[in-house]
Scaffold this motif. Sequence first.
Motif, short mmCIF file in Angstrom:
data_model
loop_
_atom_site.label_atom_id
_atom_site.label_comp_id
_atom_site.label_asym_id
_atom_site.label_seq_id
_atom_site.Cartn_x
_atom_site.Cartn_y
_atom_site.Cartn_z
N LEU A 111 28.21 22.54 -40.27
CA LEU A 111 28.02 23.65 -41.21
C LEU A 111 28.95 24.81 -40.86
O LEU A 111 28.71 25.53 -39.89
CB LEU A 111 26.56 24.11 -41.19
CG LEU A 111 26.21 25.29 -42.09
CD1 LEU A 111 26.42 24.94 -43.56
CD2 LEU A 111 24.77 25.74 -41.85
N ASP A 112 30.01 24.98 -41.65
CA ASP A 112 30.96 26.10 -41.47
C ASP A 112 31.51 26.19 -40.06
O ASP A 112 31.68 27.28 -39.51
CB ASP A 112 30.28 27.43 -41.86
CG ASP A 112 29.85 27.46 -43.32
OD1 ASP A 112 30.52 26.82 -44.14
OD2 ASP A 112 28.84 28.12 -43.62
N THR A 113 31.80 25.05 -39.47
CA THR A 113 32.27 25.01 -38.08
C THR A 113 33.77 24.84 -37.96
O THR A 113 34.30 24.92 -36.85
CB THR A 113 31.60 23.85 -37.33
OG1 THR A 113 31.90 22.62 -38.00
CG2 THR A 113 30.09 24.04 -37.26
N GLY A 114 34.48 24.62 -39.05
CA GLY A 114 35.89 24.26 -38.99
C GLY A 114 36.80 25.38 -38.53
O GLY A 114 36.43 26.56 -38.55
N THR A 168 33.16 30.13 -29.65
CA THR A 168 31.88 29.47 -29.39
C THR A 168 30.76 30.49 -29.21
O THR A 168 29.58 30.17 -29.34
CB THR A 168 31.97 28.59 -28.13
OG1 THR A 168 32.42 29.39 -27.04
CG2 THR A 168 32.96 27.45 -28.36
N ALA A 169 31.13 31.75 -28.94
CA ALA A 169 30.13 32.81 -28.79
C ALA A 169 29.97 33.55 -30.11
O ALA A 169 30.88 33.61 -30.93
CB ALA A 169 30.57 33.78 -27.69
N HIS A 186 34.98 31.14 -47.36
CA HIS A 186 33.65 31.53 -46.89
C HIS A 186 33.57 33.04 -46.72
O HIS A 186 34.48 33.67 -46.16
CB HIS A 186 33.33 30.84 -45.57
CG HIS A 186 31.93 31.10 -45.08
ND1 HIS A 186 30.83 30.49 -45.63
CD2 HIS A 186 31.47 31.91 -44.10
CE1 HIS A 186 29.74 30.91 -45.01
NE2 HIS A 186 30.10 31.78 -44.07
N ALA A 187 32.47 33.63 -47.19
CA ALA A 187 32.32 35.09 -47.23
C ALA A 187 31.68 35.67 -45.98
O ALA A 187 30.61 36.29 -46.02
CB ALA A 187 31.54 35.50 -48.47
N SER A 188 32.31 35.45 -44.83
CA SER A 188 31.88 36.12 -43.59
C SER A 188 33.00 36.02 -42.58
O SER A 188 34.02 35.37 -42.83
CB SER A 188 30.60 35.48 -43.03
OG SER A 188 30.90 34.32 -42.28
N LEU A 189 32.82 36.67 -41.44
CA LEU A 189 33.78 36.57 -40.35
C LEU A 189 33.23 35.56 -39.35
O LEU A 189 32.57 35.91 -38.37
CB LEU A 189 34.00 37.95 -39.70
CG LEU A 189 34.60 39.02 -40.64
CD1 LEU A 189 34.74 40.34 -39.90
CD2 LEU A 189 35.95 38.56 -41.19
N LEU A 190 33.51 34.30 -39.61
CA LEU A 190 33.00 33.22 -38.77
C LEU A 190 33.44 33.41 -37.32
O LEU A 190 34.53 33.93 -37.07
CB LEU A 190 33.51 31.88 -39.31
CG LEU A 190 32.97 31.52 -40.71
CD1 LEU A 190 33.77 30.37 -41.30
CD2 LEU A 190 31.48 31.17 -40.64
N PRO A 191 32.56 33.03 -36.36
CA PRO A 191 31.35 32.22 -36.52
C PRO A 191 30.08 33.00 -36.89
O PRO A 191 28.99 32.44 -36.86
CB PRO A 191 31.19 31.58 -35.14
CG PRO A 191 31.69 32.64 -34.21
CD PRO A 191 32.86 33.26 -34.93
N ARG A 192 30.21 34.29 -37.21
CA ARG A 192 29.03 35.04 -37.63
C ARG A 192 28.72 34.69 -39.08
O ARG A 192 29.58 34.72 -39.94
CB ARG A 192 29.28 36.54 -37.47
CG ARG A 192 28.04 37.39 -37.74
CD ARG A 192 28.21 38.80 -37.17
NE ARG A 192 27.07 39.67 -37.45
CZ ARG A 192 25.92 39.66 -36.80
NH1 ARG A 192 25.75 38.79 -35.81
NH2 ARG A 192 24.94 40.48 -37.11
N TRP A 193 27.46 34.37 -39.31
CA TRP A 193 26.92 34.08 -40.64
C TRP A 193 27.48 32.80 -41.26
O TRP A 193 28.03 32.81 -42.35
CB TRP A 193 27.05 35.28 -41.58
CG TRP A 193 26.42 36.52 -41.05
CD1 TRP A 193 27.01 37.74 -40.90
CD2 TRP A 193 25.08 36.66 -40.56
NE1 TRP A 193 26.13 38.64 -40.36
CE2 TRP A 193 24.93 38.00 -40.13
CE3 TRP A 193 23.98 35.80 -40.43
CZ2 TRP A 193 23.74 38.49 -39.59
CZ3 TRP A 193 22.80 36.28 -39.88
CH2 TRP A 193 22.69 37.61 -39.47
N ARG A 194 27.33 31.73 -40.52
CA ARG A 194 27.51 30.41 -41.11
C ARG A 194 26.32 30.14 -42.05
O ARG A 194 25.20 30.54 -41.75
CB ARG A 194 27.55 29.33 -40.04
CG ARG A 194 28.75 29.41 -39.11
CD ARG A 194 28.63 28.39 -37.98
NE ARG A 194 29.81 28.41 -37.11
CZ ARG A 194 29.91 27.75 -35.98
NH1 ARG A 194 28.88 27.00 -35.55
NH2 ARG A 194 31.00 27.81 -35.26
#
Length: 311
Positions: free
Chosen positions: A145-148, A198-199, A110-118
């Motif tokens: 959605l992109d929560t893993g 979570t934040a 995934h092309a972001s630094l999760l959890p930002r931009w799921r």
Amino acid sequence: MPLRVIFMGTPEFSVPVLRAITEAGHEISAVYTQPPRAAGRRGLELTPSPVQREAERLGIEVRTPTSLKSEAEQQAFAALRADVAVVVAYGLLLPKAVLEATRLGCLNGHASLLPRWRGAAPIQRAIMAGDTETGMMVMRMEEGLDTGPVAVVEKCAIEPDMTAGELHDRLMDMGGSLIVEALTRLGINCLTFTQQATAGVTYAKKIDKSETRVDWTRPAGEVHNHIRGLSPFPGAWCEVDIGGRMERLKLLRSTLTDGVGESGGILDDRLTVACGSGAIRLVEVQRAGGRPTTAQEFLRGAKIEKGTKLS
């Protein structure tokens, strides 16, 4: 230890990952990708996805279901008896039965630094929001959605004038080595996962055509981020009077500069445009039906005077 992999992806962004997995010696039992779409000038030719073309070049079986919800499709997926599925910009939801069908689960690049931009458009949204950093992550997929939980991360700076297309290519180049690293660790049972924070959760909804028109009343920084975040596709745009006729102009590249004036007003002969506060200078544009050109090339073919208003 080589793994038996199902690869799932569709656009050009996914191709280097597919290639890297094969070059690393893993066995790809099948490739899942979106079905061929109508393309060509009249929309009559069915064009296979970039991933399908690469898989066929590599001699790998390609499957193009329109959905994975049916029991038959889920059984066909499970029958491949893969160790792991790797998903990079596939475009279809994976039901629980598919997520649990492989021995080691499903990994997602995934092309972001999760959890930002799921979500669907993390590259564009990061630039449009003015982020200065993003990256590629490999996570274990869940039903959300992109929560893993995340296993591998590589960060990437977003430069001040970088476009979405340029960031796309940089992250695309990072994806292959990152996935291979994750598979290598997975094969020797030392891939560890960390739950996402979570934040700070944000969602990168798909870009809608209704948000592509430039609003010149916004501050210059926001206008600049809007232009580069939508470049080269779908492209931010405005309208300008050229020779007495309003013409749509796609804005592909800009830079921040000094200037004060009425919002949307051209301030000089270099395509400096006033915004709600501050100004930008247009660097690359594209007329309807034309090719991308520099601002200087555009001005040679379109006589636009200082004071002309972009809308």
